[in-house]
Design a protein around this motif. Structure first.
Motif, PDB file in Angstrom:
ATOM      1  N   PHE A 219       0.762  -1.392  -0.071  1.00 18.74           N
ATOM      2  CA  PHE A 219       0.033  -0.015  -0.022  1.00 18.74           C
ATOM      3  C   PHE A 219       0.839   1.355   0.103  1.00 18.74           C
ATOM      4  CE2 PHE A 219      -2.774  -2.934   2.319  1.00 18.74           C
ATOM      5  CZ  PHE A 219      -3.859  -3.307   1.266  1.00 18.74           C
ATOM      6  N   HIS A 220       2.186   1.200  -0.118  1.00 20.89           N
ATOM      7  CA  HIS A 220       3.065   2.308   0.023  1.00 20.89           C
ATOM      8  C   HIS A 220       2.652   3.270  -1.114  1.00 20.89           C
ATOM      9  CE1 HIS A 220       5.461  -0.065  -2.538  1.00 20.89           C
ATOM     10  NE2 HIS A 220       5.951   1.043  -3.177  1.00 20.89           N
ATOM     11  N   LEU A 221       2.174   3.055  -2.421  1.00 20.13           N
ATOM     12  CA  LEU A 221       1.875   3.930  -3.532  1.00 20.13           C
ATOM     13  C   LEU A 221       0.598   4.521  -3.156  1.00 20.13           C
ATOM     14  CD1 LEU A 221       2.841   2.201  -6.887  1.00 20.13           C
ATOM     15  CD2 LEU A 221       4.209   3.960  -5.339  1.00 20.13           C
ATOM     16  N   HIS A 222      -0.366   3.872  -2.413  1.00 14.61           N
ATOM     17  CA  HIS A 222      -1.703   4.608  -1.928  1.00 14.61           C
ATOM     18  C   HIS A 222      -1.516   5.515  -1.053  1.00 14.61           C
ATOM     19  CE1 HIS A 222      -3.328   0.674  -3.450  1.00 14.61           C
ATOM     20  NE2 HIS A 222      -4.692   1.193  -3.337  1.00 14.61           N
ATOM     21  N   ALA A 223      -0.433   5.695  -0.200  1.00 13.28           N
ATOM     22  CA  ALA A 223      -0.088   6.577   0.682  1.00 13.28           C
ATOM     23  C   ALA A 223       0.455   7.914  -0.251  1.00 13.28           C
ATOM     24  CB  ALA A 223       0.814   6.440   1.630  1.00 13.28           C
ATOM     25  N   HIS A 224       1.353   7.562  -1.009  1.00 17.80           N
ATOM     26  CA  HIS A 224       1.975   8.811  -1.962  1.00 17.80           C
ATOM     27  C   HIS A 224       0.850   9.316  -2.758  1.00 17.80           C
ATOM     28  CE1 HIS A 224       5.522   6.878  -0.710  1.00 17.80           C
ATOM     29  NE2 HIS A 224       5.967   6.070  -1.619  1.00 17.80           N
ATOM     30  N   GLU A 228      -4.835  12.171  -4.353  1.00 10.90           N
ATOM     31  CA  GLU A 228      -5.566  11.814  -5.704  1.00 10.90           C
ATOM     32  C   GLU A 228      -6.732  10.711  -5.572  1.00 10.90           C
ATOM     33  OE1 GLU A 228      -2.500  10.523  -8.534  1.00 10.90           O
ATOM     34  OE2 GLU A 228      -1.110  11.862  -7.593  1.00 10.90           O
ATOM     35  N   LEU A 229      -6.717  10.156  -4.347  1.00 14.63           N
ATOM     36  CA  LEU A 229      -7.670   9.134  -4.010  1.00 14.63           C
ATOM     37  C   LEU A 229      -9.032   9.583  -3.909  1.00 14.63           C
ATOM     38  CD1 LEU A 229      -5.479   6.669  -1.986  1.00 14.63           C
ATOM     39  CD2 LEU A 229      -5.759   6.506  -4.468  1.00 14.63           C
ATOM     40  N   GLN A 258       6.928   7.634   4.059  1.00 13.94           N
ATOM     41  CA  GLN A 258       7.752   8.671   4.390  1.00 13.94           C
ATOM     42  C   GLN A 258       9.305   8.599   4.038  1.00 13.94           C
ATOM     43  OE1 GLN A 258       7.967  11.207   7.810  1.00 13.94           O
ATOM     44  NE2 GLN A 258       8.914  12.708   6.976  1.00 13.94           N
ATOM     45  N   ALA A 259       9.779   7.482   4.374  1.00 15.72           N
ATOM     46  CA  ALA A 259      11.189   7.257   4.281  1.00 15.72           C
ATOM     47  C   ALA A 259      11.423   6.827   2.888  1.00 15.72           C
ATOM     48  CB  ALA A 259      11.592   5.727   5.166  1.00 15.72           C
ATOM     49  N   ASP A 260      10.190   6.094   2.096  1.00 19.10           N
ATOM     50  CA  ASP A 260      10.497   5.798   0.699  1.00 19.10           C
ATOM     51  C   ASP A 260      10.301   6.959  -0.129  1.00 19.10           C
ATOM     52  OD1 ASP A 260       9.938   4.382  -1.628  1.00 19.10           O
ATOM     53  OD2 ASP A 260       7.951   4.489  -1.406  1.00 19.10           O
TER      54      ASP A 260
END
Length: 329
Positions: A219-224, A228-229, A258-260
């Motif tokens: 789910f890291h891309l969902h957070a980024h 837009e979601l 955040q680290a990513d």
């Protein structure tokens, strides 16, 4: 003879009752010169020493210690022999977790990669080096380098080994990307899940580490893309992450994201408002509980549907206000 069988020269010294140092293998010289050097060929008797030296190199990097070329060559020889595969899962994970808890765990993985030990111990991570990413979002290009940059950012954000482990795992799926789609990595999030499952089962990684790693990977891309979601997608994300019952893990998830985001060349100081938005949104939605609907006389599924509907309304209004207040385009 006893000192001859020690791993490193700096560990192959003794002292007699008169406080005289017994140093047959020049450990004091290597200590002064900050060199990690194996004592003898007896080093090869325990392949775990490859991981230990990598851990020492990481732990004492801030003091300027480096590995002697001949020792690194011997570590590569051991790795090539296949003997690392005979190590018990517990010993491998113990060394890995100890390194993750230290200040420079990136050095641990980089040393293992350099001597080809990572290829045996964690091939999916090894394979990330040389795999390209889109330059717009990853000026560093290489996925292996990006992963180490993410780990470095995770170290700055938290001392938790769960967060640091998840940061290393987050892009493992990119090791499976087909050449004809590079540098894009469609579906790498779900592709990484079985790789994490396999590693955690093989090394008997603790449940907390595995759980966070899987969620960050998926789910890291969902957070980024939080801004837009659609509210319904964000609510679904919250349900999948179980923010209602696992608040601490959700906060750890956000730190990993955040680290990513900041673990990229030139991105280190960039703002990551997605973290605060998602955290505040989850706290707001937790206030929508079943109590008010029970008092209204609703029952069963009707209560669940009413909660979801109210949370969507709250989320839509909060998102709009957050974006306007923070001038997010």
């Amino acid at each position: 003879q006893d000192l001859l069988r020690r791993d490193l020269t700096i560990n192959a010294m003794a002292m007699d009752s008169d406080h005289n140092i017994i140093d047959p293998y020049n450990g004091q010289s290597d200590l002064n010169n900050k060199i990690l050097r194996h004592v003898s060929d007896a080093f090869s008797e325990d392949p775990l020493r490859v991981l230990r030296v990598a851990r020492f190199a990481a732990r004492y990097r801030h003091l300027g210690f480096t590995i002697a070329e001949e020792t690194l060559a011997l570590m590569a020889k051991i790795a090539d022999s296949g003997e690392l595969l005979a190590l018990t899962p517990e010993r491998i994970w113990q060394e890995m977790e100890r390194s993750l808890a230290d200040a420079n765990p990136t050095v641990f993985f980089q040393v293992l990669y350099q001597c080809q030990a990572l290829k045996s111990l964690w091939p999916d991570l090894h394979n990330l080096w040389g795999i390209p990413n889109p330059e717009r979002w990853h000026p560093e290009i290489c996925t292996g380098i990006h992963t180490m940059m993410v780990l470095k950012q995770a170290v700055l954000l938290s001392p938790k080994t769960t967060i640091r482990f998840a940061s290393v795992c987050h892009d493992l799926g990119k090791s499976l990307t087909k050449d004809d789609t590079l540098p894009s990595h469609p579906g790498h999030e779900t592709a990484g899940l079985p790789l994490i499952e396999e590693l955690c089962q093989r090394l008997r990684v603790p449940t907390a580490h595995k759980s966070l790693a899987l969620k960050v990977c998926q789910f890291h891309l969902h957070a980024h893309k939080a801004f837009e979601l659609k509210p319904s997608t964000i609510l679904k994300l919250f349900n999948q992450l179980d923010v209602w019952r696992k608040a601490e893990e959700f906060e750890d998830f956000l730190l990993c994201c955040q680290a990513d985001f900041t673990g990229r060349l030139g991105f280190e100081k960039r703002e990551y408002p997605q973290k605060e938005f998602l955290y505040q949104a989850s706290e707001l939605l937790k206030q929508v509980t079943a109590k008010r609907y029970v008092e209204q006389g609703l029952k069963g599924v009707a209560i669940k549907e009413a909660i979801a509907q109210q949370r969507l309304i709250e989320l839509k209004n909060f998102k709009q206000g957050f974006i306007e207040h923070n001038s997010i385009s």
